[in-house]
Design a protein around this motif. Structure first.
Motif, PDB file in Angstrom:
ATOM      1  N   SER A  20     142.675  -6.991  33.575  1.00 45.30           N
ATOM      2  CA  SER A  20     144.225  -6.678  32.739  1.00 45.30           C
ATOM      3  C   SER A  20     144.825  -8.087  33.658  1.00 45.30           C
ATOM      4  CB  SER A  20     145.449  -5.419  33.828  1.00 45.30           C
ATOM      5  OG  SER A  20     145.636  -4.994  33.406  1.00 45.30           O
ATOM      6  N   ASP A  21     145.526  -8.556  32.463  1.00 45.40           N
ATOM      7  CA  ASP A  21     146.745 -10.006  32.722  1.00 45.40           C
ATOM      8  C   ASP A  21     148.209  -9.468  33.158  1.00 45.40           C
ATOM      9  OD1 ASP A  21     148.287  -8.912  30.399  1.00 45.40           O
ATOM     10  OD2 ASP A  21     146.788 -10.589  29.111  1.00 45.40           O
ATOM     11  N   ASN A  66     150.856  -9.110  31.521  1.00 48.22           N
ATOM     12  CA  ASN A  66     151.277  -8.483  30.877  1.00 48.22           C
ATOM     13  C   ASN A  66     150.433  -7.108  30.241  1.00 48.22           C
ATOM     14  OD1 ASN A  66     153.502 -10.393  30.116  1.00 48.22           O
ATOM     15  ND2 ASN A  66     151.516 -11.455  28.908  1.00 48.22           N
ATOM     16  N   ASN A  67     149.766  -6.742  30.823  1.00 46.82           N
ATOM     17  CA  ASN A  67     149.089  -5.124  30.722  1.00 46.82           C
ATOM     18  C   ASN A  67     148.236  -5.057  30.299  1.00 46.82           C
ATOM     19  OD1 ASN A  67     150.199  -4.355  33.581  1.00 46.82           O
ATOM     20  ND2 ASN A  67     152.061  -3.722  32.520  1.00 46.82           N
ATOM     21  N   GLN A  68     148.058  -6.689  29.500  1.00 46.66           N
ATOM     22  CA  GLN A  68     146.996  -6.773  28.013  1.00 46.66           C
ATOM     23  C   GLN A  68     145.218  -6.500  29.041  1.00 46.66           C
ATOM     24  OE1 GLN A  68     147.384  -6.658  25.388  1.00 46.66           O
ATOM     25  NE2 GLN A  68     149.835  -5.608  25.711  1.00 46.66           N
ATOM     26  N   ASN A  69     144.480  -5.812  28.582  1.00 47.42           N
ATOM     27  CA  ASN A  69     143.315  -5.485  29.281  1.00 47.42           C
ATOM     28  C   ASN A  69     142.395  -5.991  28.142  1.00 47.42           C
ATOM     29  OD1 ASN A  69     144.181  -3.558  30.996  1.00 47.42           O
ATOM     30  ND2 ASN A  69     143.035  -1.762  29.960  1.00 47.42           N
ATOM     31  N   PHE A  70     141.634  -6.458  29.175  1.00 48.03           N
ATOM     32  CA  PHE A  70     140.347  -8.114  28.151  1.00 48.03           C
ATOM     33  C   PHE A  70     139.609  -7.805  29.053  1.00 48.03           C
ATOM     34  CE2 PHE A  70     142.933 -10.458  31.848  1.00 48.03           C
ATOM     35  CZ  PHE A  70     141.661 -11.577  32.006  1.00 48.03           C
TER      36      PHE A  70
END
Length: 242
Positions: free
Chosen positions: A201-202, A204-208
């Motif tokens: 998770s980055d 910005n709470n974006q998962n990848f």
């Protein structure tokens, strides 16, 4: 090596920092405590510990780092020292979760917090804090934590661990001058989930998805992304989801 043993303290790192600010302390001075009321982890996290069950220590390290760009070298020296000592006690499946959590299987058994200060003459003084879960077995409120006793089903001698870890830190610092490349390689090979596709998770709470490749010279995590590029992340920029 001077060892200062305390019963209870707010933080061994803060105590040792205050001590070294007041007067010159010898290299590798150690402060230990049976209980710590304001133990610190990475990024201001709280480190909690049952009184008298775990190894809580801070050590003063001088004359090792000569440049601000080398700060991560001490993380490598210390985390490998802890791993090497635990290996002699047959603790299974040990690894280092970047930047410096000590893991057995998928459980955190220890954490390292290094605080550096640059003096007016340019010298760097480091306070190395280590919390190692030794004989505590209740982790009901900490599902991702464990201890040597819980994993091995036996009690351990905290003082023996302390002196063994200190011996290893000193010998690794000596070894660094002769073979830093080997220690870097050992550290990289012991990284938790290295070369395994993992969700992250980055900030910005974006998962990848990504695959850990290693760590940069200044301590950033190198992750292979799905587009085959390798990105570097600072501690505040990425979180592994496991």
């Amino acid at each position: 090596m001077k060892v200062i043993k305390l019963d209870a303290i707010d933080s061994t790192n803060e105590f040792l920092k205050g001590l070294s600010n007041k007067q010159e302390q010898e290299n590798f001075t150690v402060v230990t405590a049976e209980s710590q009321t304001k133990g610190k982890g990475q990024m201001g996290a709280i480190w909690t510990s049952e009184p008298s069950k775990n190894l809580i220590m801070s050590v003063l390290v001088k004359d090792f780092l000569s440049d601000i760009c080398q700060i991560y070298n001490l993380n490598i020296v210390v985390s490998l020292a802890v791993i090497e000592v635990l290996e002699t006690h047959k603790i299974p499946d040990l690894s280092i979760k970047w930047p410096n959590d000590i893991m057995s299987y998928n459980k955190k058994i220890g954490g390292i917090l290094i605080e550096n200060s640059i003096k007016s003459d340019g010298t760097i003084i480091s306070i190395v804090g280590l919390g190692l879960n030794v004989n505590q077995t209740d982790f009901e409120t900490l599902p991702k934590a464990s201890s040597l006793a819980a994993i091995c089903n036996k009690l351990f001698d905290k003082e023996e661990l302390l002196f063994s870890i200190m011996d290893k830190i000193e010998s690794n610092i000596e070894l660094w001058g002769q073979n830093a490349e080997m220690l870097w390689s050992d550290y990289t090979n012991k990284l938790f989930k290295k070369s395994v596709p993992m969700p992250f998770s980055d900030q910005n709470n974006q998962n990848f998805m990504g695959i850990i490749q290693g760590v940069s010279p200044v301590g950033k995590l190198q992750v292979l992304l799905e587009d085959d590029s390798v990105s570097e992340f600072d501690i505040k920029e990425i979180q592994m989801l496991y």
